[in-house]
Enzyme design. Structure first.
Site, PDB file in Angstrom:
ATOM      1  N   HIS A  73     -36.219 -53.467  20.679  1.00  0.00           N
ATOM      2  CA  HIS A  73     -37.709 -53.268  20.387  1.00  0.00           C
ATOM      3  C   HIS A  73     -38.571 -52.534  21.384  1.00  0.00           C
ATOM      4  O   HIS A  73     -38.569 -53.072  22.428  1.00  0.00           O
ATOM      5  CB  HIS A  73     -38.245 -54.614  19.694  1.00  0.00           C
ATOM      6  CG  HIS A  73     -39.424 -54.440  19.083  1.00  0.00           C
ATOM      7  ND1 HIS A  73     -39.827 -53.605  18.083  1.00  0.00           N
ATOM      8  CD2 HIS A  73     -40.669 -55.085  19.355  1.00  0.00           C
ATOM      9  CE1 HIS A  73     -41.230 -53.803  17.766  1.00  0.00           C
ATOM     10  NE2 HIS A  73     -41.758 -54.683  18.788  1.00  0.00           N
ATOM     11  N   CYS A 128     -40.785 -48.463  15.980  1.00  0.00           N
ATOM     12  CA  CYS A 128     -41.666 -48.800  17.040  1.00  0.00           C
ATOM     13  C   CYS A 128     -41.725 -47.777  18.311  1.00  0.00           C
ATOM     14  O   CYS A 128     -42.476 -47.979  18.936  1.00  0.00           O
ATOM     15  CB  CYS A 128     -40.823 -50.148  17.527  1.00  0.00           C
ATOM     16  SG  CYS A 128     -39.268 -50.158  17.914  1.00  0.00           S
TER      17      CYS A 128
END
Length: 498
Positions: free
Chosen positions: A444, A133
């Site tokens: 994330h 990510c």
């Protein structure tokens, strides 16, 4: 001469032998795949991942010569044209279809109870290939920089990273759904070993998005040196000894970003930027014959078209031997004025252009409000059809072009946009990379990018890897931190009016 031609033909034939098709077999399914024996084992695994959805770390590929590992030399496995390759492993669950934004609905297509709300022309999402990510979010920010795409289009791209980035951006321009940036990822991990690190379980580690962004930008600037003009901030420095009456030493330096260090007193972005322009240190003073305290002050002498700001939230904790995260809330503006950070030599000219832009912005906003009011009056009781929506969209495009022409009137005579400099001190926020979690080694990353086709500035694209959705401006205001939820790590500002 004949011997030379024969040698060339032999080399071409050898190159052809190094690239051929095999058949991948997994869970009763068969996939054709082109293999390049010059590539490492990781590239083959990433190719198989794109076909089977089995992450590289879960794959078991047994060939004559042993098991394929990430650093394996594929030419040592005696692979042949048409050979069947058995792959074992458990696929991950990624439902790309669910990640698509619903297509726009029109009165001709929907029930009477439903309402038309506008067009959705969503950009491409990027599939997470296992803790990637950090890469996906950085790529979404870079894709919105026009000059990067123009540079990639301008000439032959021989460097692997540059070529793979060009190919990826071509696919993103075509708005493919659920793109897997396999080749770019494999090349990055080869050239920058830090992105190839694994944890104790053998999985690829989470990495720092800002580090990836800086490395990738560095590759591009080495290939296209003129591109640096669009990102380079220049400073004049004044270094003076705090323990003597010596005159300060004047110097010059530059950077591709501004850092915002966060302390217990940092509540707003501007606080951190101003504090970062001053620092104290100890070094030897010849007249005193010992170390003395010095203060270094900086003033900005050049502003680029694109201003990258890094929130320095990660720091190393010795007690845990890990990078921890500063969770403090630091608010940032949609419109950033850096006039009070400028050197006196350029401040007056930058402020003059800024003030003209403010006037034009007010005129443009008044025009936008009038159009909105007219639409509300004309649409009372009217059914929203496809033709009505297209007419509205055309009006918005025309207004956007008119606003751009208005802003150009504020630019100084002789201003050359190809030099990459911001003629004023004013910026508008166009992209944000955020991080969820409390540690650099986990969490994330997501990207939020302003919808350039929405002149109201209210719509932003949210990129959660392959999931793409629209959020409002109020969501961006919530990215200032204060907990383990989304905290801004990278801000990209663009020169206002350009």
């Amino acid at each position: 001469m004949m011997r030379f031609l024969l040698l060339l033909l032999q080399l071409e034939a050898l190159g052809a032998l190094l690239i051929f098709q095999v058949t991948i077999k997994n869970a009763g399914k068969v996939y054709p795949l082109e293999v390049d024996l010059k590539e490492p084992g990781l590239t083959l695994k990433l190719q198989i991942y794109s076909l089977t959805n089995i992450p590289p770390e879960r794959q078991k590929i047994l060939l004559k010569g042993g098991q394929v590992r990430d650093d394996s030399d594929l030419s040592q496995f005696s692979l042949k044209e048409g050979q069947s390759v058995m792959v074992l492993g458990t696929p991950e669950n990624i439902n790309v279809i669910d990640n698509k934004i619903p297509a726009p609905k029109f009165i001709e297509d929907i029930d009477e109870e439903e309402h038309f709300i506008g067009y959705h022309n969503e950009p491409s999402g990027l599939v997470n290939l296992g803790n990637t990510c950090y890469l996906n979010s950085s790529l979404q920010v870079m894709f919105e920089i026009k000059e990067i795409k123009e540079s990639l289009d301008s000439e032959t791209r021989t460097e692997p990273i540059v070529n793979h980035l060009y190919q990826l951006f071509q696919r993103m321009t075509s708005k493919e759904v659920g793109i897997r940036p396999l080749n770019l990822l494999a090349t990055l991990r080869t050239q920058f070993p830090q992105f190839n690190e694994r944890n104790d379980q053998g999985f690829f580690k989470q990495q720092d998005a800002e580090e990836l962004y800086s490395q990738l930008l560095g590759v591009l600037l080495r290939k296209y040196p003129d591109l640096a003009n669009f990102f380079r901030v220049e400073f004049k420095t004044s270094t003076r000894c705090l323990e003597t009456n010596e005159s300060p030493v004047i110097g010059y330096e530059d950077s591709l970003k501004l850092n915002c260090h966060i302390s217990i007193n940092t509540n707003f972005l501007k606080d951190g930027l101003i504090n970062n322009l001053k620092e104290t240190l100890e070094k030897n003073n010849q007249s005193l014959g010992r170390d003395a305290k010095y203060e270094i002050s900086r003033k900005i002498t050049r502003l680029p078209k694109y201003l990258t700001i890094h929130f320095v939230r990660f720091f190393w904790r010795r007690d845990t031997n890990k990078k921890s995260k500063i969770l403090r809330k630091v608010q940032f503006p949609f419109q950033l004025d850096l006039a009070d950070l400028l050197d006196e030599e350029i401040k007056e000219s930058k402020i003059k252009v800024r003030d003209e832009l403010y006037k034009i912005e007010k005129t443009n906003e008044d025009e936008g409000r009038e159009l909105k009011k007219t639409r509300l009056n004309n649409s009372a009781g009217e059914v929203f059809s496809r033709a009505y929506a297209e007419k509205n969209q055309q009006e918005l495009y025309a207004m956007n072009e008119n606003w751009a022409r208005n802003y150009k009137k504020a630019l100084p005579n002789g201003y050359d946009p190809s030099k990459g400099e911001n003629p004023s001190s004013l910026y508008e926020l166009v992209s944000v990379v955020t991080h969820q979690g409390s540690s650099a080694d986990s969490g994330h990353y997501q990207a939020f990018v302003k919808n350039s086709e929405d002149i109201t500035g209210e719509q932003w694209w949210k990129f959660n890897d392959s999931e793409v959705s629209i959020v409002g401006k109020d969501k961006i205001e919530q990215l200032s931190g204060g907990g383990e939820s989304d905290s801004a790590m990278i801000l990209l500002y663009k020169a206002f009016g350009l």
